[in-house]
Design an enzyme around this catalytic site. Structure first.
Site, PDB file in Angstrom:
ATOM      1  N   ASP A 212       0.840  -1.194   0.000  1.00 15.10           N
ATOM      2  CA  ASP A 212       0.000   0.000   0.000  1.00 15.10           C
ATOM      3  C   ASP A 212       0.880   1.252   0.000  1.00 15.10           C
ATOM      4  OD1 ASP A 212      -2.675   1.224   0.324  1.00 15.10           O
ATOM      5  OD2 ASP A 212      -1.908   1.847   2.282  1.00 15.10           O
ATOM      6  N   GLU A 261      14.507 -15.319  -0.560  1.00 20.30           N
ATOM      7  CA  GLU A 261      14.973 -16.349   0.366  1.00 20.30           C
ATOM      8  C   GLU A 261      14.033 -17.543   0.408  1.00 20.30           C
ATOM      9  OE1 GLU A 261      15.276 -14.600   4.205  1.00 20.30           O
ATOM     10  OE2 GLU A 261      16.879 -13.200   3.643  1.00 20.30           O
TER      11      GLU A 261
END
Length: 534
Positions: A212, A261
């Protein structure tokens, strides 16, 4: 293999169709009048039947709900209004079991005044480390804020921390409502905090995050006055001190490393309200994966405006090796049917626009109810709850009215399961005409058309007719015919004038409405055309 197990293409997000869920208004599973995670889980088969590749869920984290969840008080929890963490975990498992990815919102620009770190800052007082998490500043006097910035709700961007205190005269910054204080991203501790939030949700199996106000976060150091207060009043993007600061890129590079990751990698999608060339800088190869084609939620029904806007977005994104995420609706803007003129004309245009977007290079985002052809609702004044209405006179409630699932005259149109609670926003009396159960049984309905379009899009991608990426050519032909060329053979065309127009030579694969006499494309109609081999 399910998405969580790494099945499918690693770059699935490049051309995915994502269905945006506004959980308050999607489906109420416990009968209290508010949509929830249990209701969403129960209706995942419907979303899957449309052919969507995933869902994006707007905020469901704990919040006082001043701004319908975008005022977060706990970034790593579930608001009891929507259910429990177990409900969310079951939602993830059920979605992945149906091949649906799950994206959720993160609001890193601001939090709730009830967030523990903000409460600690209020209690600690001026000059404390706690206040460094936010923007606390002294004003010239007790009645004058630190600068002339205006919030997105039209009032000043500053509120006194303790209005009645003679010893603490500091103000805190909020570029949205006073209930939403801005984080101070120049404090490294804020970055550390949010990196842990990312790892928490990625560890839960979330496939990605919609960020956002991704162009916000940092403010110009020193928080100077805006040079043009009039421009500032027109919106946040017009105040250069609030958005597009260079330090943003370091944040998203760190976030990208975290996303990478995990296996499969998690996806970062930005809400970026900037000019195309500036927005594209945030989706370079080591930053976010996608950014919404923001101007498309506001472009008028005009072929040249569509052409120039789309071409500029595609070109800017192409220079950094990606494509836009296209959308014409979301929970903050007037429904496309109404925006394009309302009534039958507005519906025809919304249907044509959606088919055109599904033919463009890049991802596509559908807002719940868009596939039903829902118009904007004129919510009664006494029922409006949007803080933008309460503070600034603009209401987004009309695009957030709960979905009609059935024609049942129970006051909820199937939104609530056997509950006595009235929907949190009242549906209009004729809402049942758009009911999902009715549309799914009607091959000519908007919902059935959307499912066919998405299915065809996937088939064309598989056989190579519709390339997933690559450049697109844009032009406006005679008769206000918007033309997008993809690859050697595929065309997406849309008639945006007042008269039928001749189609380019080739096979019409799908049209948003009946062709006119002699095979001409009727006004307010779109088509996918397959040209003969060269």
């Amino acid at each position: 293999m399910t998405p969580a197990d790494g099945g499918g293409r690693p770059d699935w997000w490049q051309d995915a169709v994502i269905y945006q869920v506004y959980p308050r208004s999607f489906a109420d599973g416990n009968g209290d009048g508010v949509g929830d995670l249990v209701g969403l889980t129960a209706h995942l088969p419907y979303i899957a039947s449309l052919g969507a590749d995933g869902i994006w869920i707007t905020p469901f984290q704990p919040s006082p709900q001043v701004d319908q969840g975008y005022d977060v008080s706990d970034y790593c929890g579930v608001d009891p209004l929507f259910g429990t963490m177990q409900d969310f975990e079951e939602l993830i498992e059920a979605a992945h079991g149906r091949g649906l990815r799950v994206l959720m919102d993160i609001a890193p620009n601001h939090c709730s005044v009830e967030h523990p770190l903000f409460q600690a800052a209020l209690a600690a007082g001026p000059g404390s480390p706690e206040r460094e998490f936010f923007h606390f500043e002294d004003g010239p006097d007790a009645d004058t804020p630190p600068n002339n910035w205006v919030s997105s709700f039209g009032d000043r961007s500053w509120t006194r921390a303790h209005p009645d205190s003679a010893s603490d005269r500091q103000w805190y910054l909020h570029i949205f409502s006073p209930a939403q204080p801005d984080w101070n991203w120049r404090n490294p501790a804020v970055g550390d905090f949010f990196e842990e939030v990312l790892r928490f949700w990625f560890g839960k199996g979330v496939d990605g995050l919609r960020v956002d106000v991704a162009h916000g976060l940092f403010k110009t150091e020193g928080l100077p006055d805006a040079e043009d207060p009039g421009a500032v009043a027109r919106g946040l993007r017009f105040n250069p001190h609030l958005t597009d600061q260079e330090e943003l890129h370091d944040v998203y590079r760190r976030w990208r490393k975290i996303a990478d990751e995990f296996s499969p990698v998690r996806v970062l999608v930005g809400e970026v309200n900037l000019d195309a060339d500036r927005a594209a800088r945030l989706v370079r190869s080591d930053e976010m994966h996608q950014a919404f084609a923001y101007p498309f939620v506001k472009v008028p029904w005009d072929a040249e405006t569509w052409r120039s806007t789309a071409a500029l977005l595609a070109e800017a994104h192409g220079e950094v090796g990606t494509a836009p995420a296209w959308s014409i609706e979301n929970h903050d803007v007037v429904r496309a049917v109404t925006r394009y003129g309302g009534g039958d004309d507005g519906l025809s245009r919304a249907r044509a626009a959606l088919l055109t977007l599904l033919g463009l290079p890049g991802g596509a985002y559908l807002y719940q109810g868009q596939e039903l052809g829902l118009p904007e609702v004129d919510v009664p004044l006494q029922a409006r709850v949007d803080p933008m209405w309460l503070r600034g006179g603009v209401s987004r409630d009309g695009t957030r009215v709960p979905l009609p699932w059935t024609t049942a005259p129970d006051g909820t149109f199937g939104f609530s399961r056997g509950g006595a609670g009235a929907p949190w926003l009242p549906p209009p009396s004729g809402w049942g005409r758009y009911a999902i159960e009715t549309q799914l049984a009607d091959e000519g309905s908007m919902a059935s058309f959307v499912a066919r379009a998405i299915a065809l899009r996937k088939r064309l991608r598989v056989d190579g007719t519709l390339p997933a990426g690559g450049p697109a050519g844009w032009r406006v032909a005679a008769g206000e015919l918007l033309v997008c060329e993809r690859g050697d053979r595929f065309l997406a065309v849309m008639a945006m004038g007042d008269r039928p127009v001749r189609l380019p030579a080739g096979e019409v694969l799908l049209a948003s409405g009946p062709l006119a006499a002699d095979g001409l494309l009727a006004p307010d109609t779109a088509a996918w055309v397959l040209r003969p081999p060269r």
